[in-house]
Write a protein that holds these residues in place. Sequence first.
Motif, PDB file in Angstrom:
ATOM      1  N   ILE A 137       0.885  -1.175   0.000  1.00  0.00           N
ATOM      2  CA  ILE A 137       0.000   0.000   0.000  1.00  0.00           C
ATOM      3  C   ILE A 137       0.920   1.222   0.000  1.00  0.00           C
ATOM      4  CG2 ILE A 137      -1.839   1.279   1.176  1.00  0.00           C
ATOM      5  CD1 ILE A 137      -2.479  -1.302   2.723  1.00  0.00           C
ATOM      6  N   PRO A 138       1.216   1.786  -1.176  1.00  0.00           N
ATOM      7  CA  PRO A 138       2.091   2.962  -1.211  1.00  0.00           C
ATOM      8  C   PRO A 138       1.366   4.207  -0.717  1.00  0.00           C
ATOM      9  CG  PRO A 138       1.343   2.402  -3.420  1.00  0.00           C
ATOM     10  CD  PRO A 138       0.792   1.345  -2.510  1.00  0.00           C
ATOM     11  N   VAL A 139       1.979   4.894   0.251  1.00  0.00           N
ATOM     12  CA  VAL A 139       1.393   6.133   0.797  1.00  0.00           C
ATOM     13  C   VAL A 139       2.522   7.163   0.876  1.00  0.00           C
ATOM     14  CG1 VAL A 139      -0.013   7.154   2.616  1.00  0.00           C
ATOM     15  CG2 VAL A 139      -0.134   4.703   2.215  1.00  0.00           C
ATOM     16  N   HIS A 140       2.842   7.741  -0.271  1.00  0.00           N
ATOM     17  CA  HIS A 140       3.995   8.648  -0.334  1.00  0.00           C
ATOM     18  C   HIS A 140       3.568  10.112  -0.212  1.00  0.00           C
ATOM     19  CE1 HIS A 140       7.814  10.369  -1.479  1.00  0.00           C
ATOM     20  NE2 HIS A 140       7.204  11.065  -2.431  1.00  0.00           N
ATOM     21  N   VAL A 141       4.251  10.850   0.656  1.00  0.00           N
ATOM     22  CA  VAL A 141       4.075  12.298   0.741  1.00  0.00           C
ATOM     23  C   VAL A 141       5.430  12.956   0.495  1.00  0.00           C
ATOM     24  CG1 VAL A 141       2.119  12.143   2.339  1.00  0.00           C
ATOM     25  CG2 VAL A 141       4.431  12.380   3.251  1.00  0.00           C
ATOM     26  N   GLU A 142       5.411  14.131  -0.111  1.00  0.00           N
ATOM     27  CA  GLU A 142       6.665  14.800  -0.449  1.00  0.00           C
ATOM     28  C   GLU A 142       7.287  15.529   0.728  1.00  0.00           C
ATOM     29  OE1 GLU A 142       6.030  17.318  -3.799  1.00  0.00           O
ATOM     30  OE2 GLU A 142       5.645  15.647  -5.184  1.00  0.00           O
ATOM     31  N   TYR A 143       6.440  15.937   1.679  1.00  0.00           N
ATOM     32  CA  TYR A 143       6.967  16.701   2.805  1.00  0.00           C
ATOM     33  C   TYR A 143       6.053  16.539   4.011  1.00  0.00           C
ATOM     34  CZ  TYR A 143       3.565  19.699   0.492  1.00  0.00           C
ATOM     35  OH  TYR A 143       2.436  20.166  -0.131  1.00  0.00           O
ATOM     36  N   GLU A 144       6.654  16.689   5.199  1.00  0.00           N
ATOM     37  CA  GLU A 144       5.876  16.729   6.423  1.00  0.00           C
ATOM     38  C   GLU A 144       5.349  18.147   6.621  1.00  0.00           C
ATOM     39  OE1 GLU A 144       5.031  14.122   7.715  1.00  0.00           O
ATOM     40  OE2 GLU A 144       6.590  12.605   7.543  1.00  0.00           O
ATOM     41  N   ALA A 145       4.419  18.302   7.530  1.00  0.00           N
ATOM     42  CA  ALA A 145       3.742  19.598   7.675  1.00  0.00           C
ATOM     43  C   ALA A 145       4.436  20.548   8.645  1.00  0.00           C
ATOM     44  CB  ALA A 145       2.299  19.378   8.130  1.00  0.00           C
ATOM     45  N   ASP A 146       5.384  20.048   9.429  1.00  0.00           N
ATOM     46  CA  ASP A 146       6.072  20.941  10.369  1.00  0.00           C
ATOM     47  C   ASP A 146       7.145  21.748   9.638  1.00  0.00           C
ATOM     48  OD1 ASP A 146       7.679  18.509  10.102  1.00  0.00           O
ATOM     49  OD2 ASP A 146       8.965  19.415  11.619  1.00  0.00           O
ATOM     50  N   SER A 147       7.572  22.833  10.246  1.00  0.00           N
ATOM     51  CA  SER A 147       8.513  23.749   9.594  1.00  0.00           C
ATOM     52  C   SER A 147       9.877  23.107   9.333  1.00  0.00           C
ATOM     53  CB  SER A 147       8.697  25.014  10.441  1.00  0.00           C
ATOM     54  OG  SER A 147       9.200  24.684  11.725  1.00  0.00           O
ATOM     55  N   LEU A 148      10.212  22.048  10.084  1.00  0.00           N
ATOM     56  CA  LEU A 148      11.493  21.377   9.904  1.00  0.00           C
ATOM     57  C   LEU A 148      11.409  20.216   8.911  1.00  0.00           C
ATOM     58  CD1 LEU A 148      12.604  21.190  13.662  1.00  0.00           C
ATOM     59  CD2 LEU A 148      13.292  22.878  11.948  1.00  0.00           C
ATOM     60  N   ASN A 149      10.212  19.888   8.488  1.00  0.00           N
ATOM     61  CA  ASN A 149       9.987  18.760   7.598  1.00  0.00           C
ATOM     62  C   ASN A 149      10.525  17.460   8.204  1.00  0.00           C
ATOM     63  OD1 ASN A 149       9.173  17.367   5.269  1.00  0.00           O
ATOM     64  ND2 ASN A 149      11.131  17.703   4.246  1.00  0.00           N
ATOM     65  N   LEU A 150      10.256  17.274   9.494  1.00  0.00           N
ATOM     66  CA  LEU A 150      10.783  16.115  10.213  1.00  0.00           C
ATOM     67  C   LEU A 150       9.710  15.324  10.956  1.00  0.00           C
ATOM     68  CD1 LEU A 150      14.038  17.658  11.773  1.00  0.00           C
ATOM     69  CD2 LEU A 150      13.902  16.034   9.871  1.00  0.00           C
ATOM     70  N   ALA A 151       8.827  16.011  11.658  1.00  0.00           N
ATOM     71  CA  ALA A 151       7.840  15.318  12.496  1.00  0.00           C
ATOM     72  C   ALA A 151       6.807  14.580  11.638  1.00  0.00           C
ATOM     73  CB  ALA A 151       7.124  16.319  13.401  1.00  0.00           C
ATOM     74  N   PRO A 152       6.498  13.320  11.973  1.00  0.00           N
ATOM     75  CA  PRO A 152       5.457  12.589  11.239  1.00  0.00           C
ATOM     76  C   PRO A 152       4.114  13.314  11.355  1.00  0.00           C
ATOM     77  CG  PRO A 152       6.757  11.078  12.566  1.00  0.00           C
ATOM     78  CD  PRO A 152       7.133  12.472  13.004  1.00  0.00           C
ATOM     79  N   THR A 153       3.735  13.998  10.317  1.00  0.00           N
ATOM     80  CA  THR A 153       2.488  14.773  10.290  1.00  0.00           C
ATOM     81  C   THR A 153       1.721  14.447   9.013  1.00  0.00           C
ATOM     82  OG1 THR A 153       3.885  16.611   9.494  1.00  0.00           O
ATOM     83  CG2 THR A 153       3.189  16.677  11.797  1.00  0.00           C
ATOM     84  N   SER A 154       2.185  14.946   7.892  1.00  0.00           N
ATOM     85  CA  SER A 154       1.528  14.624   6.615  1.00  0.00           C
ATOM     86  C   SER A 154       1.555  13.121   6.357  1.00  0.00           C
ATOM     87  CB  SER A 154       2.224  15.353   5.460  1.00  0.00           C
ATOM     88  OG  SER A 154       2.087  16.746   5.579  1.00  0.00           O
ATOM     89  N   SER A 155       2.670  12.476   6.672  1.00  0.00           N
ATOM     90  CA  SER A 155       2.797  11.040   6.395  1.00  0.00           C
ATOM     91  C   SER A 155       1.868  10.212   7.272  1.00  0.00           C
ATOM     92  CB  SER A 155       4.246  10.586   6.592  1.00  0.00           C
ATOM     93  OG  SER A 155       4.692  10.827   7.918  1.00  0.00           O
TER      94      SER A 155
END
Length: 200
Positions: A137-155
């Motif tokens: 089940i591919p679930v790819h996101v290009e970026y996370e939603a936090d300003s550092l692009n690190l915290a699991p948010t969008s993913s």
Amino acid sequence: MSETLDLIHTTIQKEIKSLTKINCSIPPEYETVVSTLKKINGKVIFMGIGKSGHIGKKLASTFSSTGTPAFFIHASESMHGDLGMIEKNDVVILISNSGETSEILAPLDSIKLIGTTTIAMTGNSNSTLAKKCDFLIPVHVEYEADSLNLAPTSSSTACLVVGDALACTLSSLKGFTKKDFAVFHPGGSLGKKLLSDKNI
């Protein structure tokens, strides 16, 4: 708009964009996974660690309440006896955005020995997890939603939404009704409302 409200708006928009992109490019693997889950005689078992584990717990609950029996096993605990909960007729969905998390890869060999079907839910289709599992089940996101692009948010949100979509799709295909839902969810205001509804 204040800086605080602007940051909130930006974060929400990032997650919406990620979900929109996934929705506009749903791959054929999703249909294969739904077909596999619809045919199983056992239970759906979600496995993860960290934020992915929290998502797995919620999805197991959603699957169960919508007509597909499911439960969650913590990936680390699985290595200390919880693999005994898994049977051959089950399907294990392993969640990891990177697909390279050591704790989520560790149980795979034992799960294979049990003979259980495995499905990778990951943002990396070329990962070790994706390659070792039977289905993807591919679930790819290009970026996370936090300003550092690190915290699991969008993913993590994407995994939650895709998982919900799979659960609801299975529920519809199985002909799950309000009456069925009422049997599985008799508590709370929702259960009270359903059980008092004379039309179900």
